[in-house]
Motif scaffolding. Structure first.
Motif, PDB file in Angstrom:
ATOM      1  N   GLY A   5       0.813  -1.210   0.000  1.00 18.32           N
ATOM      2  CA  GLY A   5       0.000   0.000   0.000  1.00 18.32           C
ATOM      3  C   GLY A   5       0.848   1.263   0.000  1.00 18.32           C
ATOM      4  O   GLY A   5       2.066   1.210  -0.178  1.00 18.32           O
ATOM      5  N   THR A   6       0.192   2.393   0.197  1.00 19.87           N
ATOM      6  CA  THR A   6       0.873   3.689   0.236  1.00 19.87           C
ATOM      7  C   THR A   6       0.921   4.164   1.680  1.00 19.87           C
ATOM      8  O   THR A   6      -0.085   4.134   2.389  1.00 19.87           O
ATOM      9  N   GLY A   7       2.108   4.567   2.092  1.00 15.99           N
ATOM     10  CA  GLY A   7       2.267   5.045   3.458  1.00 15.99           C
ATOM     11  C   GLY A   7       3.264   6.183   3.521  1.00 15.99           C
ATOM     12  O   GLY A   7       3.817   6.617   2.507  1.00 15.99           O
ATOM     13  N   ASN A   8       3.494   6.660   4.736  1.00 13.15           N
ATOM     14  CA  ASN A   8       4.453   7.734   4.976  1.00 13.15           C
ATOM     15  C   ASN A   8       5.863   7.168   5.114  1.00 13.15           C
ATOM     16  O   ASN A   8       6.064   6.162   5.817  1.00 13.15           O
ATOM     17  N   ALA A   9       6.823   7.812   4.465  1.00  6.99           N
ATOM     18  CA  ALA A   9       8.217   7.402   4.599  1.00  6.99           C
ATOM     19  C   ALA A   9       8.606   7.456   6.072  1.00  6.99           C
ATOM     20  O   ALA A   9       8.235   8.391   6.791  1.00  6.99           O
ATOM     21  N   MET A  10       9.346   6.436   6.516  1.00  3.06           N
ATOM     22  CA  MET A  10       9.735   6.359   7.928  1.00  3.06           C
ATOM     23  C   MET A  10      11.250   6.387   8.124  1.00  3.06           C
ATOM     24  O   MET A  10      11.722   6.895   9.128  1.00  3.06           O
ATOM     25  N   ALA A  11      12.010   5.824   7.182  1.00  5.04           N
ATOM     26  CA  ALA A  11      13.464   5.765   7.336  1.00  5.04           C
ATOM     27  C   ALA A  11      14.091   5.354   6.010  1.00  5.04           C
ATOM     28  O   ALA A  11      13.456   4.698   5.177  1.00  5.04           O
ATOM     29  N   LEU A  12      15.358   5.722   5.826  1.00 11.88           N
ATOM     30  CA  LEU A  12      16.098   5.297   4.638  1.00 11.88           C
ATOM     31  C   LEU A  12      16.276   3.786   4.654  1.00 11.88           C
ATOM     32  O   LEU A  12      16.576   3.203   5.696  1.00 11.88           O
ATOM     33  N   ASN A  13      16.071   3.172   3.518  1.00  9.12           N
ATOM     34  CA  ASN A  13      16.426   1.771   3.333  1.00  9.12           C
ATOM     35  C   ASN A  13      17.777   1.692   2.637  1.00  9.12           C
ATOM     36  O   ASN A  13      18.707   1.092   3.162  1.00  9.12           O
ATOM     37  N   ARG A  14      17.913   2.370   1.464  1.00  9.38           N
ATOM     38  CA  ARG A  14      19.142   2.202   0.677  1.00  9.38           C
ATOM     39  C   ARG A  14      19.365   3.376  -0.264  1.00  9.38           C
ATOM     40  O   ARG A  14      18.418   3.905  -0.838  1.00  9.38           O
ATOM     41  N   PHE A  15      20.635   3.753  -0.410  1.00  5.74           N
ATOM     42  CA  PHE A  15      21.080   4.668  -1.465  1.00  5.74           C
ATOM     43  C   PHE A  15      22.006   3.881  -2.371  1.00  5.74           C
ATOM     44  O   PHE A  15      22.893   3.169  -1.892  1.00  5.74           O
ATOM     45  N   THR A  16      21.821   3.997  -3.679  1.00  6.92           N
ATOM     46  CA  THR A  16      22.698   3.367  -4.663  1.00  6.92           C
ATOM     47  C   THR A  16      23.114   4.437  -5.659  1.00  6.92           C
ATOM     48  O   THR A  16      22.265   5.137  -6.213  1.00  6.92           O
ATOM     49  N   GLY A  17      24.419   4.579  -5.883  1.00  6.82           N
ATOM     50  CA  GLY A  17      24.897   5.555  -6.850  1.00  6.82           C
ATOM     51  C   GLY A  17      26.244   6.135  -6.479  1.00  6.82           C
ATOM     52  O   GLY A  17      27.019   5.525  -5.747  1.00  6.82           O
ATOM     53  N   SER A  18      26.502   7.343  -6.997  1.00 11.81           N
ATOM     54  CA  SER A  18      27.780   8.010  -6.742  1.00 11.81           C
ATOM     55  C   SER A  18      27.567   9.514  -6.649  1.00 11.81           C
ATOM     56  O   SER A  18      26.511  10.032  -7.010  1.00 11.81           O
ATOM     57  N   ASN A  19      28.586  10.189  -6.159  1.00 12.73           N
ATOM     58  CA  ASN A  19      28.573  11.636  -5.985  1.00 12.73           C
ATOM     59  C   ASN A  19      29.892  12.185  -6.482  1.00 12.73           C
ATOM     60  O   ASN A  19      30.844  11.436  -6.706  1.00 12.73           O
ATOM     61  N   LEU A  57      17.288   5.825  -4.390  1.00 12.90           N
ATOM     62  CA  LEU A  57      16.925   5.961  -2.974  1.00 12.90           C
ATOM     63  C   LEU A  57      15.640   5.196  -2.718  1.00 12.90           C
ATOM     64  O   LEU A  57      14.668   5.352  -3.459  1.00 12.90           O
ATOM     65  N   THR A  58      15.645   4.392  -1.671  1.00 11.09           N
ATOM     66  CA  THR A  58      14.415   3.728  -1.253  1.00 11.09           C
ATOM     67  C   THR A  58      14.214   3.953   0.243  1.00 11.09           C
ATOM     68  O   THR A  58      15.177   4.065   1.002  1.00 11.09           O
ATOM     69  N   PHE A  59      12.950   4.045   0.632  1.00  6.65           N
ATOM     70  CA  PHE A  59      12.596   4.313   2.019  1.00  6.65           C
ATOM     71  C   PHE A  59      11.581   3.293   2.512  1.00  6.65           C
ATOM     72  O   PHE A  59      10.696   2.870   1.767  1.00  6.65           O
ATOM     73  N   ALA A 102       2.990   1.878   5.937  1.00  7.03           N
ATOM     74  CA  ALA A 102       1.967   0.947   5.458  1.00  7.03           C
ATOM     75  C   ALA A 102       2.524  -0.463   5.309  1.00  7.03           C
ATOM     76  O   ALA A 102       1.795  -1.392   4.986  1.00  7.03           O
ATOM     77  N   SER A 103       3.834  -0.608   5.558  1.00  4.33           N
ATOM     78  CA  SER A 103       4.469  -1.919   5.459  1.00  4.33           C
ATOM     79  C   SER A 103       5.284  -2.207   6.721  1.00  4.33           C
ATOM     80  O   SER A 103       6.444  -2.593   6.663  1.00  4.33           O
ATOM     81  N   ALA A 104       4.652  -2.003   7.864  1.00  6.95           N
ATOM     82  CA  ALA A 104       5.348  -2.208   9.140  1.00  6.95           C
ATOM     83  C   ALA A 104       5.753  -3.675   9.340  1.00  6.95           C
ATOM     84  O   ALA A 104       6.824  -3.958   9.871  1.00  6.95           O
ATOM     85  N   ALA A 105       4.918  -4.600   8.917  1.00 11.30           N
ATOM     86  CA  ALA A 105       5.216  -6.023   9.112  1.00 11.30           C
ATOM     87  C   ALA A 105       6.239  -6.538   8.089  1.00 11.30           C
ATOM     88  O   ALA A 105       7.215  -7.188   8.447  1.00 11.30           O
ATOM     89  N   ASN A 106       6.041  -6.231   6.807  1.00  4.98           N
ATOM     90  CA  ASN A 106       6.915  -6.751   5.747  1.00  4.98           C
ATOM     91  C   ASN A 106       8.153  -5.904   5.497  1.00  4.98           C
ATOM     92  O   ASN A 106       9.083  -6.349   4.853  1.00  4.98           O
ATOM     93  N   LYS A 107       8.100  -4.670   5.939  1.00  2.87           N
ATOM     94  CA  LYS A 107       9.200  -3.709   5.748  1.00  2.87           C
ATOM     95  C   LYS A 107       9.620  -3.583   4.273  1.00  2.87           C
ATOM     96  O   LYS A 107      10.792  -3.608   3.933  1.00  2.87           O
ATOM     97  N   GLN A 108       8.617  -3.449   3.414  1.00  2.57           N
ATOM     98  CA  GLN A 108       8.904  -3.186   2.006  1.00  2.57           C
ATOM     99  C   GLN A 108       9.395  -1.746   1.874  1.00  2.57           C
ATOM    100  O   GLN A 108       9.063  -0.886   2.693  1.00  2.57           O
ATOM    101  N   SER A 109      10.160  -1.502   0.836  1.00  2.00           N
ATOM    102  CA  SER A 109      10.664  -0.147   0.602  1.00  2.00           C
ATOM    103  C   SER A 109      10.586   0.170  -0.883  1.00  2.00           C
ATOM    104  O   SER A 109      10.545  -0.723  -1.719  1.00  2.00           O
ATOM    105  N   ALA A 110      10.543   1.454  -1.174  1.00  2.00           N
ATOM    106  CA  ALA A 110      10.493   1.913  -2.564  1.00  2.00           C
ATOM    107  C   ALA A 110      10.917   3.374  -2.593  1.00  2.00           C
ATOM    108  O   ALA A 110      11.081   4.013  -1.542  1.00  2.00           O
TER     109      ALA A 110
END
Length: 183
Positions: A28-42, A133-135, A139-147
């Protein structure tokens, strides 16, 4: 920020989101809660000959060593192994809007005759089908999905104004006089 030749500047890279940022996954759609992952370069644009990185440390709790690899003015790479983030067993009770990914130093070259601006900014974002970036979201407290967030990202940039010292300018002036005399 202003810097002089030979000066060492500390910097950090992190991710930030505003409270209320929406993330949608199969749960589902929920509020971002925390960073999951950053992929890339600077990168630092206008990285000069003699500028050097030091003390680069991944501060994120998980990730690959490639995230702090350097080449010229770039930090990180284009491969999927250039990532960092966190694996959470439970979501935080309030949104963690900022998360530091790495920190380091840049030592400005001692040999600078003209002013320049180094700009620290995103170079590559994501790798293949892996999002940049995924967060985690509430709405995914149990499965901890990120996007990635539903809204487009905004990259923030930092600038360092490198200002030649009076001694450097005097050497440049003497060199200019010598060039005029040779003509």
């Amino acid at each position: 920020m202003n810097a002089l030749p030979g000066q060492t500047i500390t910097f950090r890279l992190g991710s930030y989101f505003d409270v209320g940022t929406k993330v949608t996954t199969a749960d589902g759609t929920g509020n971002a809660m925390a960073l999951n992952r950053f992929t890339g370069s600077n990168q630092f644009t206008n990285f000069g000959m003699g500028d050097m990185f030091g003390s680069l440390v991944r501060t994120a709790t998980s990730g690959g060593q490639a995230i702090i690899g350097t080449s010229g003015g770039a930090i990180g790479g284009t491969a999927i192994t250039s990532f960092a983030g966190q694996l959470l067993l439970t979501l935080p009770s309030t949104p963690e809007t900022y998360y530091q990914i790495f920190r380091g130093e840049i030592k400005i070259s001692n040999v600078i005759f003209t002013p320049r601006v180094l700009t620290f900014k995103n170079k590559t974002f994501g790798s293949g089908t892996t999002k940049g970036l995924t967060f985690y979201h509430d709405a995914s407290a149990a499965n901890k999905q990120s996007a990635q967030p539903d809204e487009p990202r905004t990259d923030l940039e930092a600038s360092i104004n490198v200002i030649p010292t009076p001694a450097s300018l005097a050497v440049l002036g003497v060199a200019g006089v010598l060039l005029r005399r040779r003509r």
